[in-house]
Design an enzyme around this catalytic site. Structure first.
Site, PDB file in Angstrom:
ATOM      1  N   CYS A   1       0.812  -1.254   0.133  1.00 40.96           N
ATOM      2  CA  CYS A   1       0.105  -0.007  -0.045  1.00 40.96           C
ATOM      3  C   CYS A   1       0.827   1.382  -0.077  1.00 40.96           C
ATOM      4  CB  CYS A   1      -0.809  -0.133   1.223  1.00 40.96           C
ATOM      5  SG  CYS A   1      -1.754   1.444   1.591  1.00 40.96           S
TER       6      CYS A   1
ATOM      7  N   TRP B   1       2.670   1.517  -3.393  1.00 43.66           N
ATOM      8  CA  TRP B   1       1.574   1.875  -4.356  1.00 43.66           C
ATOM      9  C   TRP B   1       1.587   3.379  -4.351  1.00 43.66           C
ATOM     10  CZ3 TRP B   1      -3.191   4.275  -4.053  1.00 43.66           C
ATOM     11  CH2 TRP B   1      -3.875   4.300  -5.214  1.00 43.66           C
ATOM     12  N   HIS B   2       1.647   4.112  -3.228  1.00 48.13           N
ATOM     13  CA  HIS B   2       1.249   5.649  -3.130  1.00 48.13           C
ATOM     14  C   HIS B   2       2.055   6.324  -3.959  1.00 48.13           C
ATOM     15  CE1 HIS B   2      -2.076   4.830  -0.116  1.00 48.13           C
ATOM     16  NE2 HIS B   2      -2.326   5.893  -0.434  1.00 48.13           N
ATOM     17  N   GLN B   3       3.367   6.065  -3.954  1.00 47.24           N
ATOM     18  CA  GLN B   3       4.417   6.678  -4.522  1.00 47.24           C
ATOM     19  C   GLN B   3       5.869   5.655  -4.228  1.00 47.24           C
ATOM     20  OE1 GLN B   3       4.014  10.940  -4.456  1.00 47.24           O
ATOM     21  NE2 GLN B   3       5.950  11.247  -4.858  1.00 47.24           N
TER      22      GLN B   3
END
Lengths: 476, 436
Positions: free
Chosen positions: A322, A325-327
């Site tokens: 997670c 995935w954000h950056q």
């Protein structure tokens, strides 16, 4: 093209809406798809070819799966997942991988990849998650594959949810793509516009004001930063990111409503959560439910024999991904790990402790944990994150009376704090219901329209004044 | 009916989105232009390379943002909101004081002393000015230091308390005024005069929405300057006479220049604006001097009024010592293209005018450049005479105790050794003798 820009608000959106409303029902999907492609091409002119190739492949895999038995379906799904993840890694994480390899080698063993700078992976994290969920749902037979490529392409590329979600499910969107005439009426159009402008205001009039001061404080030299200022900055950032992101979701949901689509809700007063588990039921809900259904659940089923250890490992893996995935970046991975840690502690004992401690203590505790986590999300690197955390907890006070924070910051800060929690209470919930969900009475609509027009004018004033702070005279 | 109204509201919402583009294309409603100085993004020309990199899109989005229809209205509405609710001015360096009195930060910084250059720097510059005054006097050019009024000095009671909290013991204006007086420089302190006349003047000398002296204020200031110059040259200049004062609710010129830069929807409360009509009596026994003035924006009102044409025999306006404007219609030239020494030597008066906000950089390099040129001039002069001639004149001065005491005073004021001062005076005497 961001939603809060003049070019989107005054050119792209009105042209799209006019054409969309004038088009016959059977052409509306094509209009929406054409607009979405134009939206994408504007932001990422070359990457569109990668995305279209990927859309074509996934649509084709879905059609093939329909004709296969269970094992064949599974193999096709796995092949699709591998290609989607590889594409995501190549286009989103190459820079990050290169940096780490060079760091480990102590020299630049991997150079720049010249063509990469022309390929902006616009919204590719969301696109990939959409496509993965599509393949898995078709494999699980919880959804039927799209017959028409154009419908599938619109499901993936529909511009309101393209860049920042919410992440849709096939089961929710497929019927609407086939026929949404029941949702396409004047009340939804009005509610959609109102929601859009409220989202725009959250972004422009709240998040941007807080963001300007957060940026200023984060750029301060170490000596100037004391404990109160560090806390003000990180609390302001907590509100900034909430109003920025939920504002974007409101705009997407509003745009959806104006065009007859009902998109999933994404936020539900996350700062009133009483535990980290509760937080993730309220924060970026479409992502958290995606992570639950397509990552955490399959992992925990695989590790069901390991008992609570299996659950803890599944949570940690889910939230490391997670964060990533954000950056791409280690600070994001640590942010994910931080959330994973507290979620795991929830599973072990914390939920029970917080339940006993009472709602207020549990809410404050959860807000504190979330806010500390935002340090990693906001910081440029570990050095800055470390400095901020040290300042937050070292109780250093410089005694500087003038922090440079202006009246608008404090007002917006206070408003943000109130609006963040107000819908957790009955009157706030009632107001939210009235504005977002129920059909307004005529008098309510007229009052609300006046408010919306004022908010729109203020937002346009703020947007069009970006970079416009005139001098009285030019002074060489 | 209910449905019709709902549809009407939605049409209104759509109009909000559509009308700005229509206004941009057809300019249906004439909008009041925005005030202040700013740069608009030009429409970018399309190139494939820029398009693929996303640079064209960014530029185009900026261009659209700068040119949307009704931008003036949107901007003024937002600025009004910020100003009315938070007292925040959306213009560079503007401070909102008490009673909606607007300031520029530099004025407050000078008044409170937070931009003080330091005594040593000012002493050194004053010494140079003293040297210039003496040298130029010998050439028949009079140097005047003109302290224009400053809004912070004029309205100190309106400065926000947070700035007054950091008040320092000394400011540029106070130290310059004091040191220049002590050094015997020819000063014209309009700042002090404005403050003394604040409650006596029948019309405002400053407006709350302006950063410059009012039209009435600069008219008095020009008249006073002319009288002062008349005293200095021994013959009066043409006399200015105010024949009538027109009162108005609408500001002209720079009377509300900061307010204009705020771009608000509604005007700020203000006193009546007073506009004097001037008659200039060019009688007999007057002499119009030629003037070179190095000044900040305070001189613009005076210069653009055209009055300098009638009271001076030519006025070259060296704006911030960067651009030179002429009142006879010659085109503007860059200051660094001119020979500063020959320009100065052509004039009867050289005036250096600065308001308090600009004293942290008094003269904008003009003083130092002219000083250096004069020093080079001494060196050049020295080469025209033999060492024996110079030594002879130096000895002559040394043997005159009265002269020597004058030399010592000059050396002290000019911050140069006594020997240098003697040598410079000796060279001057020799050159004068040769001319005779």
């Amino acid at each position: 093209m961001v939603f809060s820009s003049s070019i989107f608000l005054l050119y792209f959106l009105p042209v799209f809406l006019l054409v969309y409303y004038l088009a016959d029902n059977k052409y509306k999907n094509y209009v929406a798809l054409a607009a979405s492609l134009a939206f994408f091409v504007w932001g990422a002119p070359l990457f569109i070819f990668v995305v279209l190739g990927s859309v074509l492949m996934n649509w084709f895999l879905g059609r093939m799966m329909e004709k296969q038995q269970d094992a064949g379906k599974k193999n096709l799904m796995l092949a699709g997942l591998i290609v989607n993840i590889l594409l995501l890694i190549v286009f989103q994480y190459t820079g990050f991988i290169k940096e780490n390899l060079n760091f480990l080698a102590g020299s630049a063993i991997v150079g720049d990849i010249p063509w990469m700078k022309y390929l902006v992976p616009l919204g590719f994290s969301f696109i990939t998650f959409h496509q993965i969920s599509y393949l898995v749902d078709v494999r699980r037979e919880t959804a039927s594959p799209f017959r028409r490529l154009s419908d599938y392409a619109l499901f993936i590329l529909y511009f309101p949810q393209l860049i920042n979600g919410p992440i849709n499910r096939v089961a929710e969107m497929a019927p609407q793509l086939a026929d949404r005439s029941a949702n396409d009426h004047i009340d939804n159009r009005l509610a959609g516009f109102i929601r859009f402008v409220i989202g725009l205001s959250k972004k422009v009039l709240i998040a941007n004001v807080l963001g300007a001061e957060v940026d200023r404080i984060f750029a301060m030299p170490e000596a100037q930063l004391d404990t109160p200022l560090a806390w003000i900055a990180i609390l302001a950032y907590a509100f900034q990111i909430y109003f920025d992101f939920s504002g974007y979701s409101d705009m997407a949901i509003g745009l959806g409503k104006m065009t007859g689509f009902i998109l999933p809700e994404n936020f539900n007063s996350p700062y009133t959560a009483t535990s980290m588990t509760d937080f993730w039921r309220r924060w970026h809900m479409s992502l958290s439910s995606w992570l639950r259904d397509y990552l955490f659940m399959p992992l925990s089923v695989k590790m069901r024999n390991a008992g609570i250890t299996g659950v803890v490992i599944s949570v940690m893996i889910t939230f490391l991904i997670c964060g990533m995935w954000h950056q791409p970046g280690w600070t994001f991975i640590v942010w994910g790990a931080w959330h994973g840690l507290w979620l795991a502690l929830d599973q072990l004992f914390l939920l029970k402790v917080l339940k006993k401690s009472g709602r207020i203590v549990a809410t404050l505790f959860t807000f504190l944990i979330t806010t500390v986590g935002w340090v990693f999300f906001r910081a440029e690197d570990f050095q800055q994150a470390g400095l901020f955390l040290r300042r937050m907890f070292s109780f250093v006070y410089n005694g500087v009376a003038d922090t440079g924070l202006r009246a608008d910051f404090w007002t917006v800060f206070a408003l943000a704090a109130v609006f963040s929690v107000v819908s957790a209470f009955k009157p706030g919930r009632k107001l939210e219901m009235m504005v977002f969900e129920k059909r307004m009475k005529l008098i309510q609509l007229i009052i609300m329209s006046c408010i919306i027009i004022i908010l729109f004018i203020l937002c346009m004033g703020s947007i069009s004044s970006s970079g416009f702070i005139p001098f009285i005279y030019n002074r060489f | 009916m209910d449905k019709r109204i709902r549809q009407g509201v939605f049409v209104l919402f759509m109009a909000l989105l559509v009308l700005p583009a229509v206004q941009f294309k057809f300019n249906l409603v004439k909008m009041r232009p925005l005030g202040g100085t700013y740069v608009y993004e030009e429409r970018p020309s399309f190139t494939k390379k820029e398009w693929l990199k996303g640079e064209y899109q960014e530029k185009y989005a900026r261009y659209i943002n700068d040119h949307i229809g009704f931008r003036e209205f949107f901007l003024r509405s937002f600025n009004q909101f910020c100003f009315s609710v938070f007292s925040i001015p959306r213009a560079q360096q503007i401070i909102v004081g008490k009673n909606s009195t607007l300031f520029e930060l530099n004025y407050i910084r000078d008044y409170t002393g937070t931009s003080f250059r330091g005594k040593e720097v000012i002493n050194e510059q004053v010494a140079k000015l003293r040297f210039l005054q003496d040298t130029m006097n010998q050439q028949g050019v009079k140097l005047i230091l003109y302290f224009a009024p400053g809004k912070a000095s004029f309205f100190p009671e309106c400065i926000p308390q947070r700035y007054l909290d950091s008040m320092q013991a000394m400011s540029n204006y106070r130290y310059y005024a004091q040191t220049c007086r002590e050094a015997g420089l020819r000063c014209f302190d309009m700042n002090a005069w404005f403050v003394s006349q604040k409650n006596k003047s029948p019309y405002p000398l400053y407006h709350r929405g302006g950063i410059h002296w009012s039209s009435y204020g600069w008219t008095l200031a020009l008249d006073s300057l002319c009288r002062f110059m008349g005293q200095q040259q021994g013959t009066p200049l043409p006399q200015m006479e105010i024949t009538e004062v027109q009162l108005s609710d609408t500001a002209r010129d720079t009377d509300n220049d900061i307010e204009k830069a705020l771009n608000l929807l509604c005007g700020l409360p203000h006193d009546q604006y007073a506009y004097p009509l001037i008659k200039i009596n060019e009688g007999e026994n007057v002499r119009k001097p030629s003037v070179l003035i190095v000044a900040d924006s305070y001189w613009w009102n005076v210069f653009s009024s055209g009055n300098t044409l009638h009271v001076f025999d030519g006025c070259d306006f060296w704006y911030y010592n960067t651009e030179v404007y002429y009142d006879d219609g010659r085109p503007m030239v860059a200051a660094d293209q001119l020979n500063i020494l020959s320009e100065v030597q052509k004039k009867d008066f050289v005036i250096i005018l600065s308001t308090e906000a600009n004293l942290f950089n008094f003269g904008w390099g003009f003083i130092e450049k002219l000083y250096d040129q004069y020093h080079q001039g001494w060196s050049a002069l020295a080469s025209e005479f033999s060492e024996e001639e110079i030594r002879g004149q130096v000895e002559y001065i040394r043997n005159d105790p009265e002269w020597m005491s004058l030399i010592e005073e000059k050396a002290k004021a000019n911050l140069v050794p006594v020997d240098t001062q003697i040598r410079n005076d000796a060279l001057y005497i020799l050159s004068q003798r040769r001319k005779e």
